[in-house]
Design a protein around this motif. Structure first.
Motif, PDB file in Angstrom:
ATOM      1  N   ALA A  86      48.227  21.914  54.433  1.00 54.32           N
ATOM      2  CA  ALA A  86      48.921  22.745  53.451  1.00 54.32           C
ATOM      3  C   ALA A  86      49.739  21.875  52.498  1.00 54.32           C
ATOM      4  O   ALA A  86      49.766  22.120  51.285  1.00 54.32           O
ATOM      5  N   ALA A  87      50.380  20.840  53.033  1.00 49.96           N
ATOM      6  CA  ALA A  87      51.147  19.923  52.191  1.00 49.96           C
ATOM      7  C   ALA A  87      50.233  19.152  51.241  1.00 49.96           C
ATOM      8  O   ALA A  87      50.581  18.921  50.071  1.00 49.96           O
ATOM      9  N   LEU A  88      49.059  18.765  51.714  1.00 51.71           N
ATOM     10  CA  LEU A  88      48.105  18.076  50.851  1.00 51.71           C
ATOM     11  C   LEU A  88      47.604  19.000  49.740  1.00 51.71           C
ATOM     12  O   LEU A  88      47.446  18.562  48.586  1.00 51.71           O
ATOM     13  N   VAL A  89      47.372  20.263  50.061  1.00 51.14           N
ATOM     14  CA  VAL A  89      47.002  21.218  49.012  1.00 51.14           C
ATOM     15  C   VAL A  89      48.118  21.288  47.974  1.00 51.14           C
ATOM     16  O   VAL A  89      47.869  21.222  46.761  1.00 51.14           O
ATOM     17  N   GLN A  90      49.359  21.386  48.432  1.00 50.93           N
ATOM     18  CA  GLN A  90      50.492  21.467  47.507  1.00 50.93           C
ATOM     19  C   GLN A  90      50.576  20.219  46.628  1.00 50.93           C
ATOM     20  O   GLN A  90      50.862  20.303  45.437  1.00 50.93           O
ATOM     21  N   ARG A  91      50.320  19.083  47.217  1.00 48.45           N
ATOM     22  CA  ARG A  91      50.323  17.831  46.447  1.00 48.45           C
ATOM     23  C   ARG A  91      49.315  17.921  45.300  1.00 48.45           C
ATOM     24  O   ARG A  91      49.610  17.574  44.157  1.00 48.45           O
ATOM     25  N   TRP A  92      48.098  18.383  45.601  1.00 46.48           N
ATOM     26  CA  TRP A  92      47.066  18.481  44.572  1.00 46.48           C
ATOM     27  C   TRP A  92      47.392  19.562  43.548  1.00 46.48           C
ATOM     28  O   TRP A  92      47.050  19.424  42.366  1.00 46.48           O
ATOM     29  N   LEU A  93      48.060  20.643  43.969  1.00 49.18           N
ATOM     30  CA  LEU A  93      48.498  21.649  42.994  1.00 49.18           C
ATOM     31  C   LEU A  93      49.494  21.038  42.013  1.00 49.18           C
ATOM     32  O   LEU A  93      49.463  21.345  40.812  1.00 49.18           O
ATOM     33  N   SER A  94      50.342  20.153  42.506  1.00 53.98           N
ATOM     34  CA  SER A  94      51.276  19.443  41.618  1.00 53.98           C
ATOM     35  C   SER A  94      50.529  18.527  40.654  1.00 53.98           C
ATOM     36  O   SER A  94      50.879  18.421  39.481  1.00 53.98           O
ATOM     37  N   VAL A  95      49.491  17.878  41.149  1.00 54.76           N
ATOM     38  CA  VAL A  95      48.658  17.027  40.297  1.00 54.76           C
ATOM     39  C   VAL A  95      47.986  17.869  39.214  1.00 54.76           C
ATOM     40  O   VAL A  95      47.904  17.463  38.047  1.00 54.76           O
ATOM     41  N   ASP A 144      47.512  24.674  58.734  1.00 55.13           N
ATOM     42  CA  ASP A 144      47.950  23.383  59.266  1.00 55.13           C
ATOM     43  C   ASP A 144      48.968  22.780  58.296  1.00 55.13           C
ATOM     44  O   ASP A 144      48.696  22.673  57.100  1.00 55.13           O
ATOM     45  N   PRO A 145      50.150  22.382  58.794  1.00 50.90           N
ATOM     46  CA  PRO A 145      51.199  21.904  57.901  1.00 50.90           C
ATOM     47  C   PRO A 145      50.803  20.690  57.048  1.00 50.90           C
ATOM     48  O   PRO A 145      51.171  20.606  55.875  1.00 50.90           O
ATOM     49  N   VAL A 146      50.060  19.762  57.625  1.00 48.43           N
ATOM     50  CA  VAL A 146      49.658  18.570  56.869  1.00 48.43           C
ATOM     51  C   VAL A 146      48.663  18.945  55.777  1.00 48.43           C
ATOM     52  O   VAL A 146      48.804  18.537  54.620  1.00 48.43           O
ATOM     53  N   ASP A 201      42.848  35.686  52.070  1.00 53.00           N
ATOM     54  CA  ASP A 201      42.101  34.736  52.905  1.00 53.00           C
ATOM     55  C   ASP A 201      42.718  34.662  54.295  1.00 53.00           C
ATOM     56  O   ASP A 201      43.492  33.757  54.597  1.00 53.00           O
ATOM     57  N   ASP A 202      42.352  35.613  55.147  1.00 55.62           N
ATOM     58  CA  ASP A 202      42.908  35.656  56.503  1.00 55.62           C
ATOM     59  C   ASP A 202      42.534  34.437  57.339  1.00 55.62           C
ATOM     60  O   ASP A 202      43.268  34.052  58.241  1.00 55.62           O
ATOM     61  N   ALA A 203      41.413  33.813  57.031  1.00 55.95           N
ATOM     62  CA  ALA A 203      40.961  32.645  57.795  1.00 55.95           C
ATOM     63  C   ALA A 203      41.755  31.387  57.460  1.00 55.95           C
ATOM     64  O   ALA A 203      41.746  30.422  58.222  1.00 55.95           O
ATOM     65  N   GLY A 204      42.430  31.363  56.318  1.00 52.87           N
ATOM     66  CA  GLY A 204      43.215  30.191  55.951  1.00 52.87           C
ATOM     67  C   GLY A 204      42.399  29.027  55.437  1.00 52.87           C
ATOM     68  O   GLY A 204      42.854  27.888  55.476  1.00 52.87           O
ATOM     69  N   GLN A 205      41.198  29.285  54.941  1.00 53.18           N
ATOM     70  CA  GLN A 205      40.392  28.195  54.380  1.00 53.18           C
ATOM     71  C   GLN A 205      41.017  27.655  53.105  1.00 53.18           C
ATOM     72  O   GLN A 205      41.184  26.453  52.963  1.00 53.18           O
TER      73      GLN A 205
END
Length: 151
Positions: A37-46, A33-35, A24-28
Motif C-alpha cells: 500500500a505504501a509503494l502504491v502511495q509512492r507511485w501515486l505521488s510520482v 499489505d502495508p508495504v 475492490d473487496d479483494a484489495g488488488q
C-alpha cells in the motif's frame, strides 16, 4: 471528476483510491499489505509530480503549441530511467503478479509521452509494461494525438 451516488470527487489519484476502497473487496488495486500500500502511495505521488511535470507537460506543450519545456524532458528521462529499472526487476510497478493503482496512475501519461516528443524507444521494460497493461481484460485507452517527428 466523478459522481458516485452522493459522493463527488475531483483529482485522479483521489478518484482511483476511492474506487479501489469502495469496489475492490479483494484489495488488488490498493493492496491491504502495508508495504505494498505504501509503494502504491509512492507511485501515486510520482504520478502527481514527476509524471505530470515531465511527460505530461511535454505533451501539453506540443498539443497546445507552447514553447518546449526543457525541464519536462529532464524529468521525463529521469523518471523513465527509474521506471525501466524497477520494471526490469518486477512485472508491475508494485511487486506482485497483478497490477495496482500505481500502474493505472502512471499508464496514460507514460503511454502518451511520445505525443510530447518524449521517446520511449530506449526504455524496453517500460514498453513491455505498457503492452501488458494494454492487454488487461477490459482495457480502454485514451485516444492518441499525433506524435511529433522527433519522438
Amino acid at each position: 471528476m466523478i459522481q458516485d451516488g452522493d459522493v463527488t470527487l475531483a483529482d485522479s489519484n483521489a478518484i482511483l483510491t476511492y474506487l479501489a476502497l469502495r469496489y475492490d473487496d479483494a484489495g488488488q488495486w490498493l493492496p491491504r499489505d502495508p508495504v505494498k500500500a505504501a509503494l502504491v502511495q509512492r507511485w501515486l505521488s510520482v504520478a502527481a509530480g514527476p509524471l505530470a511535470f515531465g511527460p505530461g507537460n511535454a505533451r501539453i506543450a506540443v498539443l497546445f503549441k507552447r514553447p518546449r519545456d526543457e525541464r519536462a524532458f529532464e524529468l521525463s528521462a529521469n523518471l523513465l530511467k527509474v521506471m525501466d529499472g524497477v520494471l526490469a526487476r518486477q512485472r508491475f510497478l508494485v511487486p506482485g503478479d497483478v497490477p495496482t493503482l500505481a500502474d493505472i496512475a502512471l499508464y496514460t501519461y507514460t503511454a502518451h509521452a511520445p505525443e510530447g516528443g518524449v521517446s520511449l524507444q530506449t526504455y524496453a521494460q517500460v514498453c513491455r509494461w505498457l503492452a501488458e497493461i494494454e492487454a488487461l481484460p477490459g482495457f480502454v485507452g485514451m485516444v492518441r494525438s499525433p506524435v511529433p517527428e522527433a519522438a
